[in-house]
Design a protein around this motif. Structure first.
Motif, short mmCIF file in Angstrom:
data_model
loop_
_atom_site.label_atom_id
_atom_site.label_comp_id
_atom_site.label_asym_id
_atom_site.label_seq_id
_atom_site.Cartn_x
_atom_site.Cartn_y
_atom_site.Cartn_z
N THR A 10 40.37 47.21 49.57
CA THR A 10 41.38 48.10 48.02
C THR A 10 42.47 47.45 48.06
N LEU A 43 44.37 44.43 47.20
CA LEU A 43 44.79 43.76 45.75
C LEU A 43 45.94 44.79 45.04
N PHE A 85 33.04 47.01 40.99
CA PHE A 85 33.09 48.39 41.80
C PHE A 85 35.03 48.79 41.62
N VAL A 101 37.49 39.62 38.35
CA VAL A 101 36.25 39.78 39.43
C VAL A 101 35.91 38.58 39.69
N LEU A 134 32.69 38.81 40.62
CA LEU A 134 31.61 39.76 40.35
C LEU A 134 29.81 39.30 40.69
N GLN A 158 33.34 39.29 46.78
CA GLN A 158 32.02 39.62 46.60
C GLN A 158 31.53 37.91 46.55
N TYR A 193 34.26 44.83 54.30
CA TYR A 193 33.34 46.22 54.39
C TYR A 193 31.87 44.66 55.02
N GLY A 246 37.74 46.26 56.80
CA GLY A 246 38.97 44.86 57.29
C GLY A 246 38.83 44.53 55.37
#
Ligand SMILES: *Cc1c(COP(=O)(O)O)cnc(C)c1O
Length: 370
Positions: free
Chosen positions: A63, A66, A88, A133, A135, A162, A185, A196
């Motif tokens: 997060t 970004l 997410f 994203v 995803l 991801q 994560y 991280g």
């Protein structure tokens, strides 16, 4: 009942490299080095190479990665950032934390991803960036997206949280946008032993700015001078050293995930529909998500529960319907709202066996249609 099938299995992955992982802790205590230093520098070099990027900056989490990119590009108050609603919530949080306004758009019904067409329809004079994203492990169609954004002067920021190792026409996630944010994560395809993240970019000025901001705005040449107002958003040395070891396994783990997905694709019957992989994409299947169409999601979930099979939902509520965003003006979103109640994520990790996959598919295929 036969033995349970785990949704995620970090234990088996770590067991194979346990001595190397354990040595990280001992090395750190021997050196008394816990923040920055060689482990972080080495990991950043390796991850830049892995993602085909000139620069990599290790940061505190995905997060923050970004948010640091947005702030580093001077995107803030008055700016709009286009965000797919099926993601997410962190993607949208980062936009708001940077001071900008998220504009949610729908996603493609077949891939669950944002497309160039969605972005074109949402462009305004205030659009500063798009969050691409990638995803579930699959990259966005970057060719179509860049064809829309480049003439409009809009930055593409990849949310690659991801998608470590995924490609679009052979180009790795993290190499095609202005910059990309990665999360480490623990449950991601490449996961730390805590939080991280990383930023990758080809833009040297942006890289320097983000590196400084994430370390209290510190000057690159003088420890006691602070060139800009920063914060603490660093990756610590223990996490970097763990990540460097696990990065060496990532391609084989991703390959195993693709094999699992291939088995699901052929074995699952008509009650459920998986999302499709585009011809020009290679997904790393962070998640294997199906839509329950001939049966209800509740029926599938209950049957999986009865058989000790783990599952999840990514994501049950599209972002534009979550409390912090409900009052925002949002264009028409049909697909994401219609599909959200159908989504279900099956067990997905590199060590799932063919027998386990058979059991999962058997439980779903035996259900009576609605
Ligand atoms: C995990 C994730 C993030 C956030 O990463 P953290 O490291 O948890 O902050 C952002 N975007 C997506 C799509 C994610 O899956």
């Amino acid at each position: 009942m036969s033995s349970p099938v785990a949704f995620l299995d970090l234990g088996t992955a770590h067991a194979a490299i346990r001595p190397e992982l354990d040595a990280v802790w001992h090395n750190a205590v021997d050196r008394n080095g816990f923040v920055g230093g060689e482990p972080v520098v080495k990991f950043e070099e390796d991850f830049a190479r892995y993602t085909g990027s000139r620069f990599c900056i290790g940061v505190s989490n995905g997060t923050d990665a970004l948010e640091l990119i947005l702030a580093g590009l001077d995107i803030g108050p008055g700016d709009e950032v286009i965000v797919p609603t099926n993601t997410f919530i962190a993607t949208a949080e980062a936009v708001v934390r940077a001071g900008a306004t998220p504009v949610f758009v729908d996603v493609d019904p077949v891939t669950a991803l944002i497309t160039g067409d969605h972005v074109r329809a949402a462009l305004t004079e205030r659009t500063a960036a798009v969050m691409a994203v990638h995803l579930y492990g699959q990259m966005v169609n970057m060719t179509d997206l860049l064809a829309v954004t480049e003439p409009a002067g809009v930055a593409v920021i990849e949310d690659a949280a991801q998608a470590h190792g995924a490609t679009w026409e052979g180009a790795p996630a993290g190499s095609l946008g202005v910059a990309a944010g990665f999360s480490f994560y623990p449950g991601k395809n490449l996961g730390a032993f805590g939080d991280g993240g990383a930023v990758t970019t080809g833009d040297e000025r942006l890289a320097e700015r983000i590196r400084s901001t994430a370390n209290h705005g510190r000057s690159s040449t003088s420890k006691y001078e602070h060139d800009l107002l920063g914060r603490n958003a660093r990756l610590d040395s223990l996490q970097a050293a763990i990540l460097r070891i696990k990065l060496g396994e990532l391609d084989s783990w991703n390959k195993a995930r693709r094999e699992v997905a291939g088995l699901y694709d052929v074995k699952l019957g008509g009650h459920v529909v998986p999302f499709a992989e585009a011809d020009r994409a290679a997904s790393v299947y962070h998640l294997y998500v199906i839509r329950c169409v001939g049966v209800t999601r509740d029926a599938v979930g209950e049957a999986l529960d009865r058989n000790g099979i783990g599952w999840g939902i990514h994501y049950p509520i599209p972002c534009h319907l979550q409390a912090p965003f409900r009052s925002a003006a949002t264009p028409v979103i049909d697909v994401a709202e219609q599909q959200a109640p159908q989504l279900l994520s099956l067990p997905m990790h590199p060590h799932l066996t063919a027998d386990e996959i058979d059991r999962v598919c058997g439980v779903i295929n035996e259900l009576d249609g609605r």
